[in-house]
Design a protein around this motif. Structure first.
Motif, PDB file in Angstrom:
ATOM      1  N   VAL A  14      69.185  15.475   9.445  1.00 44.46           N
ATOM      2  CA  VAL A  14      70.454  16.173   9.672  1.00 44.46           C
ATOM      3  C   VAL A  14      70.189  17.664   9.900  1.00 44.46           C
ATOM      4  O   VAL A  14      70.732  18.273  10.828  1.00 44.46           O
ATOM      5  N   THR A  15      69.332  18.239   9.072  1.00 44.51           N
ATOM      6  CA  THR A  15      69.017  19.663   9.203  1.00 44.51           C
ATOM      7  C   THR A  15      68.335  19.945  10.532  1.00 44.51           C
ATOM      8  O   THR A  15      68.654  20.927  11.211  1.00 44.51           O
ATOM      9  N   ALA A  19      69.502  22.369  13.751  1.00 41.36           N
ATOM     10  CA  ALA A  19      68.619  23.361  14.379  1.00 41.36           C
ATOM     11  C   ALA A  19      68.473  23.082  15.872  1.00 41.36           C
ATOM     12  O   ALA A  19      68.479  24.006  16.692  1.00 41.36           O
ATOM     13  N   ARG A  20      68.380  21.804  16.249  1.00 40.66           N
ATOM     14  CA  ARG A  20      68.255  21.436  17.669  1.00 40.66           C
ATOM     15  C   ARG A  20      69.508  21.851  18.444  1.00 40.66           C
ATOM     16  O   ARG A  20      69.422  22.368  19.559  1.00 40.66           O
ATOM     17  N   THR A  21      70.661  21.663  17.837  1.00 38.22           N
ATOM     18  CA  THR A  21      71.913  22.081  18.471  1.00 38.22           C
ATOM     19  C   THR A  21      71.947  23.594  18.645  1.00 38.22           C
ATOM     20  O   THR A  21      72.369  24.096  19.692  1.00 38.22           O
ATOM     21  N   GLU A  30      62.878  28.791  20.936  1.00 41.13           N
ATOM     22  CA  GLU A  30      61.975  27.658  20.708  1.00 41.13           C
ATOM     23  C   GLU A  30      61.029  27.948  19.546  1.00 41.13           C
ATOM     24  O   GLU A  30      60.754  27.080  18.727  1.00 41.13           O
ATOM     25  N   GLN A  31      60.541  29.170  19.488  1.00 40.65           N
ATOM     26  CA  GLN A  31      59.628  29.562  18.401  1.00 40.65           C
ATOM     27  C   GLN A  31      60.346  29.500  17.045  1.00 40.65           C
ATOM     28  O   GLN A  31      59.770  29.024  16.066  1.00 40.65           O
ATOM     29  N   ILE A  36      61.561  26.632  11.883  1.00 44.80           N
ATOM     30  CA  ILE A  36      62.543  25.916  11.064  1.00 44.80           C
ATOM     31  C   ILE A  36      62.054  24.504  10.779  1.00 44.80           C
ATOM     32  O   ILE A  36      62.133  24.031   9.649  1.00 44.80           O
ATOM     33  N   ASN A  37      61.526  23.839  11.790  1.00 43.46           N
ATOM     34  CA  ASN A  37      61.028  22.481  11.610  1.00 43.46           C
ATOM     35  C   ASN A  37      59.932  22.449  10.545  1.00 43.46           C
ATOM     36  O   ASN A  37      59.945  21.595   9.658  1.00 43.46           O
ATOM     37  N   ILE A  38      59.000  23.363  10.614  1.00 40.52           N
ATOM     38  CA  ILE A  38      57.919  23.422   9.625  1.00 40.52           C
ATOM     39  C   ILE A  38      58.482  23.676   8.233  1.00 40.52           C
ATOM     40  O   ILE A  38      58.077  23.022   7.262  1.00 40.52           O
TER      41      ILE A  38
END
Length: 53
Positions: A14-15, A19-21, A30-31, A36-38
């Protein structure tokens, strides 16, 4: 998969979706998205999420 693992996986996905949105709407770069993904991978430690990295 335990209930706790399921909840971590769900929260991670969900998180990441949020972030993708934000990335698609130009609110983050993108960076920043990769950072955020990490961060959320480290926080939630999803079982399947590590495969998507």
């Amino acid at each position: 998969m335990t209930q706790e693992q399921f909840e971590r996986e769900k929260t991670y996905r969900v998180t990441l979706s949020i972030a993708r949105t934000m990335l698609q709407n130009g609110l983050i770069t993108e960076q920043e998205y990769k950072k955020i993904n990490i961060m959320i991978l480290e926080k939630y430690r999803p079982l399947l999420g590590f495969l998507c990295r």
